[in-house]
Scaffold this motif. Structure first.
Motif, PDB file in Angstrom:
ATOM      1  N   MET A   1       0.849  -1.203   0.000  1.00 37.48           N
ATOM      2  CA  MET A   1       0.000   0.000   0.000  1.00 37.48           C
ATOM      3  C   MET A   1       0.879   1.245   0.000  1.00 37.48           C
ATOM      4  O   MET A   1       1.721   1.420   0.885  1.00 37.48           O
ATOM      5  N   LYS A   2       0.707   2.101  -1.016  1.00 32.55           N
ATOM      6  CA  LYS A   2       1.454   3.349  -1.052  1.00 32.55           C
ATOM      7  C   LYS A   2       0.763   4.396  -0.186  1.00 32.55           C
ATOM      8  O   LYS A   2      -0.460   4.424  -0.083  1.00 32.55           O
ATOM      9  N   THR A   3       1.555   5.234   0.440  1.00 35.77           N
ATOM     10  CA  THR A   3       1.023   6.362   1.191  1.00 35.77           C
ATOM     11  C   THR A   3       1.758   7.615   0.790  1.00 35.77           C
ATOM     12  O   THR A   3       2.912   7.564   0.328  1.00 35.77           O
ATOM     13  N   LYS A   4       1.103   8.739   0.924  1.00 36.97           N
ATOM     14  CA  LYS A   4       1.746  10.051   0.771  1.00 36.97           C
ATOM     15  C   LYS A   4       1.762  10.670   2.159  1.00 36.97           C
ATOM     16  O   LYS A   4       0.727  10.703   2.841  1.00 36.97           O
ATOM     17  N   ALA A   5       2.930  11.139   2.595  1.00 30.35           N
ATOM     18  CA  ALA A   5       3.049  11.599   3.979  1.00 30.35           C
ATOM     19  C   ALA A   5       4.040  12.747   4.099  1.00 30.35           C
ATOM     20  O   ALA A   5       4.985  12.860   3.305  1.00 30.35           O
ATOM     21  N   VAL A   6       3.810  13.580   5.110  1.00 30.02           N
ATOM     22  CA  VAL A   6       4.786  14.603   5.491  1.00 30.02           C
ATOM     23  C   VAL A   6       5.695  13.985   6.539  1.00 30.02           C
ATOM     24  O   VAL A   6       5.245  13.613   7.629  1.00 30.02           O
ATOM     25  N   ARG A   7       6.980  13.882   6.183  1.00 27.85           N
ATOM     26  CA  ARG A   7       7.944  13.236   7.086  1.00 27.85           C
ATOM     27  C   ARG A   7       9.002  14.241   7.551  1.00 27.85           C
ATOM     28  O   ARG A   7       9.401  15.138   6.811  1.00 27.85           O
ATOM     29  N   MET A   8       9.451  14.055   8.795  1.00 27.73           N
ATOM     30  CA  MET A   8      10.485  14.908   9.377  1.00 27.73           C
ATOM     31  C   MET A   8      11.813  14.164   9.413  1.00 27.73           C
ATOM     32  O   MET A   8      11.908  13.057   9.948  1.00 27.73           O
ATOM     33  N   TYR A   9      12.842  14.807   8.829  1.00 28.63           N
ATOM     34  CA  TYR A   9      14.189  14.243   8.806  1.00 28.63           C
ATOM     35  C   TYR A   9      15.094  14.893   9.847  1.00 28.63           C
ATOM     36  O   TYR A   9      16.092  14.311  10.243  1.00 28.63           O
ATOM     37  N   ASN A  10      14.784  16.092  10.241  1.00 29.29           N
ATOM     38  CA  ASN A  10      15.511  16.798  11.302  1.00 29.29           C
ATOM     39  C   ASN A  10      14.810  18.134  11.525  1.00 29.29           C
ATOM     40  O   ASN A  10      13.744  18.370  10.980  1.00 29.29           O
ATOM     41  N   ALA A  11      15.425  18.986  12.324  1.00 29.86           N
ATOM     42  CA  ALA A  11      14.806  20.272  12.642  1.00 29.86           C
ATOM     43  C   ALA A  11      14.487  21.037  11.362  1.00 29.86           C
ATOM     44  O   ALA A  11      15.353  21.213  10.499  1.00 29.86           O
ATOM     45  N   ARG A  12      13.225  21.442  11.230  1.00 30.96           N
ATOM     46  CA  ARG A  12      12.718  22.219  10.096  1.00 30.96           C
ATOM     47  C   ARG A  12      12.950  21.547   8.745  1.00 30.96           C
ATOM     48  O   ARG A  12      12.953  22.206   7.708  1.00 30.96           O
ATOM     49  N   THR A  61      17.743   9.085   8.809  1.00 31.89           N
ATOM     50  CA  THR A  61      17.682   7.907   7.936  1.00 31.89           C
ATOM     51  C   THR A  61      16.345   7.177   8.033  1.00 31.89           C
ATOM     52  O   THR A  61      15.970   6.444   7.117  1.00 31.89           O
ATOM     53  N   ASN A  62      15.652   7.351   9.137  1.00 32.90           N
ATOM     54  CA  ASN A  62      14.325   6.735   9.344  1.00 32.90           C
ATOM     55  C   ASN A  62      13.345   7.820   9.781  1.00 32.90           C
ATOM     56  O   ASN A  62      12.996   7.919  10.957  1.00 32.90           O
ATOM     57  N   PRO A  63      12.926   8.655   8.837  1.00 32.95           N
ATOM     58  CA  PRO A  63      12.077   9.800   9.185  1.00 32.95           C
ATOM     59  C   PRO A  63      10.733   9.364   9.756  1.00 32.95           C
ATOM     60  O   PRO A  63      10.231   8.281   9.470  1.00 32.95           O
ATOM     61  N   ILE A  64      10.166  10.241  10.565  1.00 30.20           N
ATOM     62  CA  ILE A  64       8.863   9.956  11.182  1.00 30.20           C
ATOM     63  C   ILE A  64       7.783  10.751  10.460  1.00 30.20           C
ATOM     64  O   ILE A  64       8.036  11.798   9.867  1.00 30.20           O
ATOM     65  N   ILE A  65       6.541  10.231  10.505  1.00 30.49           N
ATOM     66  CA  ILE A  65       5.382  10.953   9.982  1.00 30.49           C
ATOM     67  C   ILE A  65       4.885  11.888  11.075  1.00 30.49           C
ATOM     68  O   ILE A  65       4.658  11.471  12.213  1.00 30.49           O
ATOM     69  N   ILE A  66       4.741  13.162  10.760  1.00 29.42           N
ATOM     70  CA  ILE A  66       4.264  14.124  11.756  1.00 29.42           C
ATOM     71  C   ILE A  66       2.732  14.094  11.835  1.00 29.42           C
ATOM     72  O   ILE A  66       2.058  13.500  11.004  1.00 29.42           O
ATOM     73  N   GLY A  67       2.190  14.779  12.838  1.00 28.19           N
ATOM     74  CA  GLY A  67       0.741  14.920  12.993  1.00 28.19           C
ATOM     75  C   GLY A  67       0.162  13.911  13.963  1.00 28.19           C
ATOM     76  O   GLY A  67       0.387  12.713  13.818  1.00 28.19           O
ATOM     77  N   HIS A  68      -0.583  14.391  14.950  1.00 24.32           N
ATOM     78  CA  HIS A  68      -1.155  13.470  15.936  1.00 24.32           C
ATOM     79  C   HIS A  68      -2.631  13.733  16.230  1.00 24.32           C
ATOM     80  O   HIS A  68      -3.243  12.993  16.983  1.00 24.32           O
ATOM     81  N   GLU A  69      -3.219  14.753  15.603  1.00 22.96           N
ATOM     82  CA  GLU A  69      -4.633  15.045  15.831  1.00 22.96           C
ATOM     83  C   GLU A  69      -5.429  14.575  14.608  1.00 22.96           C
ATOM     84  O   GLU A  69      -5.924  15.372  13.822  1.00 22.96           O
ATOM     85  N   PHE A  70      -5.539  13.266  14.459  1.00 25.41           N
ATOM     86  CA  PHE A  70      -6.096  12.761  13.206  1.00 25.41           C
ATOM     87  C   PHE A  70      -7.193  11.735  13.421  1.00 25.41           C
ATOM     88  O   PHE A  70      -7.333  11.137  14.489  1.00 25.41           O
ATOM     89  N   ALA A  71      -7.974  11.552  12.357  1.00 20.58           N
ATOM     90  CA  ALA A  71      -9.079  10.602  12.356  1.00 20.58           C
ATOM     91  C   ALA A  71      -9.255  10.078  10.938  1.00 20.58           C
ATOM     92  O   ALA A  71      -8.779  10.672   9.978  1.00 20.58           O
ATOM     93  N   GLY A  72      -9.964   8.964  10.821  1.00 17.29           N
ATOM     94  CA  GLY A  72     -10.164   8.403   9.497  1.00 17.29           C
ATOM     95  C   GLY A  72     -10.972   7.131   9.528  1.00 17.29           C
ATOM     96  O   GLY A  72     -11.877   6.974  10.357  1.00 17.29           O
ATOM     97  N   VAL A  73     -10.613   6.204   8.640  1.00 18.46           N
ATOM     98  CA  VAL A  73     -11.364   4.975   8.437  1.00 18.46           C
ATOM     99  C   VAL A  73     -10.416   3.781   8.462  1.00 18.46           C
ATOM    100  O   VAL A  73      -9.317   3.832   7.891  1.00 18.46           O
ATOM    101  N   ILE A  74     -10.824   2.716   9.114  1.00 18.00           N
ATOM    102  CA  ILE A  74     -10.030   1.485   9.162  1.00 18.00           C
ATOM    103  C   ILE A  74     -10.135   0.776   7.814  1.00 18.00           C
ATOM    104  O   ILE A  74     -11.224   0.607   7.259  1.00 18.00           O
ATOM    105  N   VAL A  75      -8.983   0.362   7.293  1.00 17.34           N
ATOM    106  CA  VAL A  75      -8.920  -0.293   5.989  1.00 17.34           C
ATOM    107  C   VAL A  75      -8.718  -1.805   6.108  1.00 17.34           C
ATOM    108  O   VAL A  75      -9.405  -2.595   5.458  1.00 17.34           O
ATOM    109  N   LYS A  76      -7.778  -2.194   6.963  1.00 23.43           N
ATOM    110  CA  LYS A  76      -7.448  -3.617   7.092  1.00 23.43           C
ATOM    111  C   LYS A  76      -7.071  -3.905   8.538  1.00 23.43           C
ATOM    112  O   LYS A  76      -6.341  -3.123   9.162  1.00 23.43           O
ATOM    113  N   VAL A  77      -7.538  -5.029   9.063  1.00 21.46           N
ATOM    114  CA  VAL A  77      -7.330  -5.362  10.474  1.00 21.46           C
ATOM    115  C   VAL A  77      -6.556  -6.665  10.586  1.00 21.46           C
ATOM    116  O   VAL A  77      -6.924  -7.680   9.987  1.00 21.46           O
TER     117      VAL A  77
END
Length: 424
Positions: A1-12, A61-77
């Motif tokens: 599954m491809k995702t598009k995400a805003v990732r943080m590699y370091n400060a700013r 080298t292992n960037p994180i996805i930012i954002g923690h106030e989120f909601a959505g729909v479950i796709v696969k369990v």
């Protein structure tokens, strides 16, 4: 599954990228993120990079996805959770995990788990802690705002008052008391007013301070004095910058009693010290605003702490019960998280909005991650609507809701961009 995400590699160093998510394990859940509101805490994370206490040291080298106030729909369990969760189910989530003493949290610490994306993988500890929750509300944005509302609700519940007869602490703000919300015309302060005028333990009076006439004017439109009066609460908005003697004038609004509960919503030394001076006997001050300076200090009156039982605490985040309460009240229309929102945008607006958050006026910046859209102020909808039919429709929908974002406006966006969030 491809995702598009805003990732943080370091400060700013934020990057909007498309990449492949790993196949979920039996104890994980794949979700589609629909809405993600931007928190000032994320700005602080991005400013500090690896220096932030929740950020891993290998983000370059292992960037994180930012954002923690989120909601959505479950796709696969995954198999472990199929008895509890189903594809197509709407979700809300509590990011304050504190799992086995770890500071790891979505939006700060995980490669594949955060809100500024189209799809992400929820790890097993979230479900183990009960932090993934079913959501039945009409809109996704209210579930996103459930997290900041849970912080506000947690603050109300954490305040306490003492009993000299048996030294039992009575938890929560004082019933039928005086509440002061300092710096309260921003998004979180307005959330605190929305909750304060309707909750079971409500006060007789709420006074909200600010130093901006524009913010005060908007606050009066979002939560009116008449609305509060209908709930039995006397609500006042005041500009302390225009007062000759703010302490005397604020004290006079309580007939000299003082404030039983003070919430400080701005990390300002003078404001905190003013709040301390305005406490009533057994008054509780909650320093709610999170400073970036880890040596932030203010003077408190220890004479009053000794003789008049004043006390100070600070709260950050909420717990699962707070989030459940926030979502229940929002779904029932008893609180209005929409009072926080002043701007709306798409996934492509997240980087610029996050990097410049303190410079952008207004309240919460709400983003929808399944499409691109410039960050746009609700106040600008009318002007843009003269040439763009989308903004004309959004303006009409918001005006039907006292100028606030709404489930109707959200559906207009989904229809325009051809998004059907609940299809998995």
């Amino acid at each position: 599954m491809k995702t598009k995400a805003v990732r943080m590699y370091n400060a700013r160093d934020l990057r909007l990228e498309e990449f492949e998510l790993p196949e979920i394990k039996d104890d994980e859940i794949l979700v589609r993120v629909v809405s993600d509101s931007i928190c000032m805490s994320t700005y602080k994370l991005v400013e500090q990079g690896k220096k932030h206490k929740r950020a891993p040291q290998n983000i370059d080298t292992n960037p994180i996805i930012i954002g923690h106030e989120f909601a959505g729909v479950i796709v696969k369990v995954g198999a472990k959770w199929q008895h509890q969760f189903k594809p197509g189910q709407k979700f809300a989530q509590q990011p304050a995990l504190n799992y086995k003493g770890s500071l790891a949290s979505p939006g700060y610490s995980y490669e594949y788990f955060g809100g500024a994306c189209t799809y992400c993988v929820i790890p097993q500890e979230v479900m183990e802690l009960g932090c993934l929750m079913n959501y039945d509300g009409d809109s996704f944005f209210e579930a996103s705002l459930g997290e900041p509302m849970s912080c506000i609700i947690g603050g109300y519940h954490a305040n306490y008052h003492t009993n000299k007869r048996n030294y039992t602490h009575t938890m929560g703000t004082k019933s039928n008391g005086n509440i002061l919300i300092m710096g309260g015309c921003g998004p979180m302060g307005l959330g605190a007013v929305s909750y304060g005028i309707q909750f079971e333990n409500r006060p007789k009076r709420i006074v909200v301070t600010d130093v901006s006439d524009d913010r005060i004017a908007r606050a009066k439109e979002m939560i009116t004095i008449e609305q509060a009066k209908e709930k039995g609460v006397e609500l006042s908005y005041v500009n302390t910058a225009s007062m000759e003697n703010p302490i005397e004038e604020l004290m006079a609004m309580t007939e000299g009693h003082g404030y039983d509960d003070v919430f400080v919503y701005v990390p300002n030394k003078q404001v905190a010290e003013m709040g301390d001076k305005l406490l009533a006997f057994d008054g509780c001050m909650n320093f709610f605003a999170g400073p970036t300076d880890n040596q932030f200090k203010a003077e408190i009156n220890l004479y009053n702490a000794h003789y008049t039982s004043t006390h100070i605490l600070g709260t950050t985040g909420g717990n699962n019960d707070d989030l459940i309460e926030a979502n229940r009240l929002a779904a029932a229309g008893q609180i209005e998280p929409a009072v926080m929102v002043t701007h709306v945008g798409g996934i492509d607006s997240i980087i610029d909005a996050t990097l410049n958050l303190p410079k952008i006026p207004g309240g919460k910046k709400l983003t929808y991650t399944m499409f691109d859209m410039p960050l746009t102020a609700i106040d600008d909808f009318a002007e843009l609507g003269k040439t763009d039919p989308l903004f004309a429709k959004l303006d009409e929908a918001c005006k039907r809701n006292r100028g606030m974002w709404s489930a109707e406006a959200e559906r207009i966006l989904f229809d325009h961009f051809g998004v059907k969030p609940e299809e998995v």
